[in-house]
Scaffold this active site. Structure first.
Site, PDB file in Angstrom:
ATOM      1  N   ASP A 171      -3.951   5.693   6.371  1.00 23.40           N
ATOM      2  CA  ASP A 171      -4.382   6.905   7.071  1.00 23.40           C
ATOM      3  C   ASP A 171      -5.384   6.500   8.156  1.00 23.40           C
ATOM      4  OD1 ASP A 171      -4.978   9.529   7.691  1.00 23.40           O
ATOM      5  OD2 ASP A 171      -6.117   9.937   5.872  1.00 23.40           O
TER       6      ASP A 171
ATOM      7  N   GLU B 158       0.845  -1.197   0.000  1.00 24.04           N
ATOM      8  CA  GLU B 158       0.000   0.000   0.000  1.00 24.04           C
ATOM      9  C   GLU B 158       0.881   1.248   0.000  1.00 24.04           C
ATOM     10  OE1 GLU B 158      -2.450   1.668  -0.738  1.00 24.04           O
ATOM     11  OE2 GLU B 158      -4.106   1.188   0.611  1.00 24.04           O
ATOM     12  N   ASP B 159       0.357   2.327  -0.542  1.00 22.17           N
ATOM     13  CA  ASP B 159       1.125   3.572  -0.531  1.00 22.17           C
ATOM     14  C   ASP B 159       1.079   4.250   0.833  1.00 22.17           C
ATOM     15  OD1 ASP B 159      -1.575   4.147  -0.786  1.00 22.17           O
ATOM     16  OD2 ASP B 159      -1.357   5.585  -2.418  1.00 22.17           O
TER      17      ASP B 159
ATOM     18  N   PHE C 181      -1.253  16.278   3.950  1.00 25.22           N
ATOM     19  CA  PHE C 181      -1.637  15.618   2.705  1.00 25.22           C
ATOM     20  C   PHE C 181      -0.406  15.569   1.794  1.00 25.22           C
ATOM     21  CE2 PHE C 181      -3.359  15.091  -1.530  1.00 25.22           C
ATOM     22  CZ  PHE C 181      -4.251  14.044  -1.299  1.00 25.22           C
TER      23      PHE C 181
ATOM     24  N   ARG D  34       1.541  11.895  -9.419  1.00 28.81           N
ATOM     25  CA  ARG D  34       1.999  10.520  -9.162  1.00 28.81           C
ATOM     26  C   ARG D  34       3.428  10.311  -9.655  1.00 28.81           C
ATOM     27  NH1 ARG D  34      -2.554   7.476  -7.682  1.00 28.81           N
ATOM     28  NH2 ARG D  34      -4.494   7.955  -8.753  1.00 28.81           N
TER      29      ARG D  34
END
Ligand code: 5GP
Length: 174
Positions: free
Chosen positions: A102, A98-99, A151, A164
């Site tokens: 959160d 996963e990136d 963010f 990206r």
């Protein structure tokens, strides 16, 4: 090109070094056998590409398409599967790639969804861990970096599908 909404948080060299370490940690803890890496699209595609090369040995690459944000910067808590795995994972040692984690809602959903398919084991590797808004207590096996409540974009992470392709992780401030 300079974009003054971006501030580098993790430069390219630090990502590269940490991904190499993660590859070694994963092999140490998961052994020399085949590992089924499950990249969570789209955000993890850059990390996945680097990580599978750092893991080495026998690795299968699978992808799950998941959409949890709809172009904004806040979690909706709604997880939508846009593309399923191509192959069964029964009796396989799996690693979800996963990136960023959160709230943890996406990962919790994915873990429950994969568990019923009979894998031998499922571990989790996330490049970024943002614990500030965690809503679900998760066991994350491998974490690249813990980051503050900001963010971020780059290295696969987007804002409205852009950024990206940045080779580093940056904090985005509008
Ligand atoms: P969670 O379900 O844990 O709240 O969120 C997981 C997903 O939300 C990630 O896979 C990612 O797509 C998105 N996300 C959470 N924080 C950020 C962030 O700081 N930047 C970007 N671009 N996406 C984020």
């Amino acid at each position: 090109m300079t974009d003054n909404r971006l501030k580098v948080l993790i430069p390219e060299e630090r990502i590269e070094a940490r991904v190499a370490e993660l590859g070694r940690e994963i092999r140490e803890r998961m052994g020399d056998g085949p590992i089924t890496c499950i990249g969570v699209l789209k955000g993890s595609f850059v990390f996945m590409a680097d990580l599978v090369r750092a893991i080495g040995g026998e690795v299968r690459c699978e992808f799950l398409g998941v959409s949890s944000y709809h172009g904004g910067t806040r979690s909706t808590g709604v997880v939508r599967i846009t593309e399923d795995l191509r192959h069964p994972i029964e009796d396989q040692d799996c690693l979800i790639v996963e990136d960023i984690v959160d709230t943890g809602l996406t990962m919790d959903y994915l873990l429950r969804m994969l568990a019923v398919r009979g894998p031998r084991s499922v571990r989790v590797c996330t490049l970024l861990d943002k614990p500030a808004h965690r809503e679900i207590d998760l066991d994350i096996d491998f974490v690249g970096f813990q980051i503050p409540d900001e963010f971020v974009v780059g290295y696969g992470l987007d804002l409205g599908e852009f950024y990206r392709n940045l080779p580093y992780i940056a904090v985005y401030t509008p």
